[in-house]
Enzyme design. Sequence first.
Site, PDB file in Angstrom:
ATOM      1  N   HIS A   1       0.841  -1.204   0.000  1.00  0.00           N
ATOM      2  CA  HIS A   1       0.000   0.000   0.000  1.00  0.00           C
ATOM      3  C   HIS A   1       0.871   1.246   0.000  1.00  0.00           C
ATOM      4  O   HIS A   1       1.767   1.363   0.817  1.00  0.00           O
ATOM      5  CB  HIS A   1      -0.917   0.020   1.229  1.00  0.00           C
ATOM      6  CG  HIS A   1      -1.772   1.243   1.298  1.00  0.00           C
ATOM      7  ND1 HIS A   1      -2.908   1.375   0.546  1.00  0.00           N
ATOM      8  CD2 HIS A   1      -1.625   2.405   1.969  1.00  0.00           C
ATOM      9  CE1 HIS A   1      -3.442   2.566   0.776  1.00  0.00           C
ATOM     10  NE2 HIS A   1      -2.682   3.211   1.634  1.00  0.00           N
TER      11      HIS A   1
ATOM     12  N   ASP B   1     -15.117   2.909   8.459  1.00  0.00           N
ATOM     13  CA  ASP B   1     -14.043   3.818   8.037  1.00  0.00           C
ATOM     14  C   ASP B   1     -14.572   4.879   7.080  1.00  0.00           C
ATOM     15  O   ASP B   1     -14.218   6.049   7.183  1.00  0.00           O
ATOM     16  CB  ASP B   1     -12.900   3.037   7.374  1.00  0.00           C
ATOM     17  CG  ASP B   1     -11.857   3.979   6.781  1.00  0.00           C
ATOM     18  OD1 ASP B   1     -11.211   4.685   7.578  1.00  0.00           O
ATOM     19  OD2 ASP B   1     -11.719   4.054   5.545  1.00  0.00           O
TER      20      ASP B   1
ATOM     21  N   ARG C   1     -14.353  13.027   9.712  1.00  0.00           N
ATOM     22  CA  ARG C   1     -13.050  13.638  10.027  1.00  0.00           C
ATOM     23  C   ARG C   1     -12.722  14.741   9.029  1.00  0.00           C
ATOM     24  O   ARG C   1     -12.148  15.770   9.384  1.00  0.00           O
ATOM     25  CB  ARG C   1     -11.953  12.568   9.999  1.00  0.00           C
ATOM     26  CG  ARG C   1     -11.995  11.634  11.202  1.00  0.00           C
ATOM     27  CD  ARG C   1     -11.140  10.395  10.964  1.00  0.00           C
ATOM     28  NE  ARG C   1      -9.771  10.727  10.615  1.00  0.00           N
ATOM     29  CZ  ARG C   1      -8.986   9.986   9.833  1.00  0.00           C
ATOM     30  NH1 ARG C   1      -9.422   8.851   9.315  1.00  0.00           N
ATOM     31  NH2 ARG C   1      -7.772  10.366   9.567  1.00  0.00           N
TER      32      ARG C   1
ATOM     33  N   SER D   1      -7.258   3.693   9.915  1.00  0.00           N
ATOM     34  CA  SER D   1      -8.053   3.750   8.691  1.00  0.00           C
ATOM     35  C   SER D   1      -7.377   2.947   7.573  1.00  0.00           C
ATOM     36  O   SER D   1      -8.001   2.090   6.930  1.00  0.00           O
ATOM     37  CB  SER D   1      -8.225   5.222   8.291  1.00  0.00           C
ATOM     38  OG  SER D   1      -8.678   5.352   6.979  1.00  0.00           O
TER      39      SER D   1
ATOM     40  N   LYS E   1      -8.357  -1.288   6.120  1.00  0.00           N
ATOM     41  CA  LYS E   1      -8.706  -1.665   4.751  1.00  0.00           C
ATOM     42  C   LYS E   1      -7.824  -2.800   4.241  1.00  0.00           C
ATOM     43  O   LYS E   1      -8.278  -3.695   3.523  1.00  0.00           O
ATOM     44  CB  LYS E   1      -8.615  -0.439   3.839  1.00  0.00           C
ATOM     45  CG  LYS E   1      -9.801   0.510   4.085  1.00  0.00           C
ATOM     46  CD  LYS E   1      -9.684   1.822   3.336  1.00  0.00           C
ATOM     47  CE  LYS E   1      -8.923   2.824   4.135  1.00  0.00           C
ATOM     48  NZ  LYS E   1      -9.202   4.229   3.848  1.00  0.00           N
TER      49      LYS E   1
HETATM   50  N1  URA Z   1      -6.005   7.598   3.791  1.00  0.00           N
HETATM   51  C1  URA Z   1      -6.876   6.798   4.414  1.00  0.00           C
HETATM   52  O1  URA Z   1      -7.264   5.771   3.867  1.00  0.00           O
HETATM   53  N2  URA Z   1      -7.298   7.124   5.636  1.00  0.00           N
HETATM   54  C2  URA Z   1      -6.889   8.221   6.275  1.00  0.00           C
HETATM   55  O2  URA Z   1      -7.299   8.456   7.385  1.00  0.00           O
HETATM   56  C3  URA Z   1      -5.985   9.056   5.616  1.00  0.00           C
HETATM   57  C4  URA Z   1      -5.563   8.725   4.372  1.00  0.00           C
END
Ligand code: URA
Length: 433
Positions: free
Chosen positions: A82, A161, A168, A183, A187
């Site tokens: 990632h 999320d 946020r 976050s 994923k």
């Molecule tokens: N990318 C994400 O997937 N989550 C975040 O909180 C910030 C950047």
Amino acid sequence: MRMVDLIEKKRNGKSHSKEEIEFIIDGYSNDTIPDYQISAWAMAIYFQDMNQQERAFLTDAIVQSGDTIDLSAIEGVKVDKHSTGGVGDTTTLVLAPLVASLGVPVAKMSGRGLGHTGGTIDKLEAIPGFSVEISNQQFIDLVNTNKAAVIGQTQNLTPADKKLYGLRDVTATVNSIPLIASSIMSKKIASGADAIVLDVKTGAGAFMKELSESKELAEAMVRIGNNLGRQTSAVISDMSQPLGFMIGNALEVKEAIDTLKGHGPEDLTELCMTLGSHMVVLANKASTLTEARELLQEAISSGKALEQFKVFIESQNGDSSVIDEPEKLPQAKYKVDVLAESEGYISGIVADQIGTAAMLLGAGRATKTSEIDLAVGIELRKKIGDKVQKGEPLVTIYANNQDVDASKQKIVASYEISSEKVDVPPLVYDVIS
Ligand code: URA
Ligand code: CA
């Protein structure tokens, strides 16, 4: 449990238990805890932070808020990579076939999403015929037989999320290490990774502009992964300029093909070697990074990686002749050079500005429903450290519309030119595992 007490607890700098965090995420998911209380809680976390255990509990609670992908029917260690942010990051397109050619299973679940260019799926769809509309079973079978496959995100992954990130975004609580780390990691874990290699960007074009913050984020994610039983490594890499030369969908496919042929941009090639080595080691296909790197180099020089890309394209109905005839990829009608307005040395290329320039051309989506133009984008002709004369091209714009003024302005603004000689920045700052 009452949410108001939990907000107060966090506000006063105390730690949450696993049960408390589950209560909060469950309550938010099923609408029994309202946005305003979650907003206050997120702000309390912003100021009071979370310890390593709380971060792992939060990540796990977010994973449990939706479906998780079971990749256990795929043989071998499933290693996911990632990259956090960045612009024109072509590493996924190179790494998938490259590490798969060494027998590392690459089961990529990817999105389209918003951004400067499309996501990995959009990029792959620049290859005529390429389709990610395959069933879960086909996906698993393809990885077992060919070692690599890409499928679109159809499942309901980490809904908590999505909801929390949206909140946020409008409450000035995005930039919090525990919230970002949980976050991102939620994923990766929900999509079935056994092991994770993170490419955390740092510099003007990255999410985290300071090296110290990028390190902190990388460490936070590595600890969460390890805490939840996923071996995780992080590489901190430079984003004081975009990686490689190309930003755009078809343009990046072409750049990935060049890289797999062994003549890609130096920085892109090197970062792929570094990230790839970590992936190969985590997948137990080599015992040291040095050995892994040798295997990757051999896969490129022997043509094995390129052959793997060909098989991968064909197995998802794509036309693999683009490898030898890249002119079969979508081509833009117009090429426009953007010229330097002064002479000097390139000292910075603000990646997110260049990214916006690419998006204005149509390479990425401004809103969920925007149409993407796979042919358009930007080729960087000068990078940090290069000398430039007034009137020399800084970039070439690939466009399907003759009016590229808005994009041009962003490009000129993103290039920083110094009168003093400039050193090329390091590509990799640190590795955390
Ligand atoms: N990318 C994400 O997937 N989550 C975040 O909180 C910030 C950047
Ligand atoms: Ca690139």
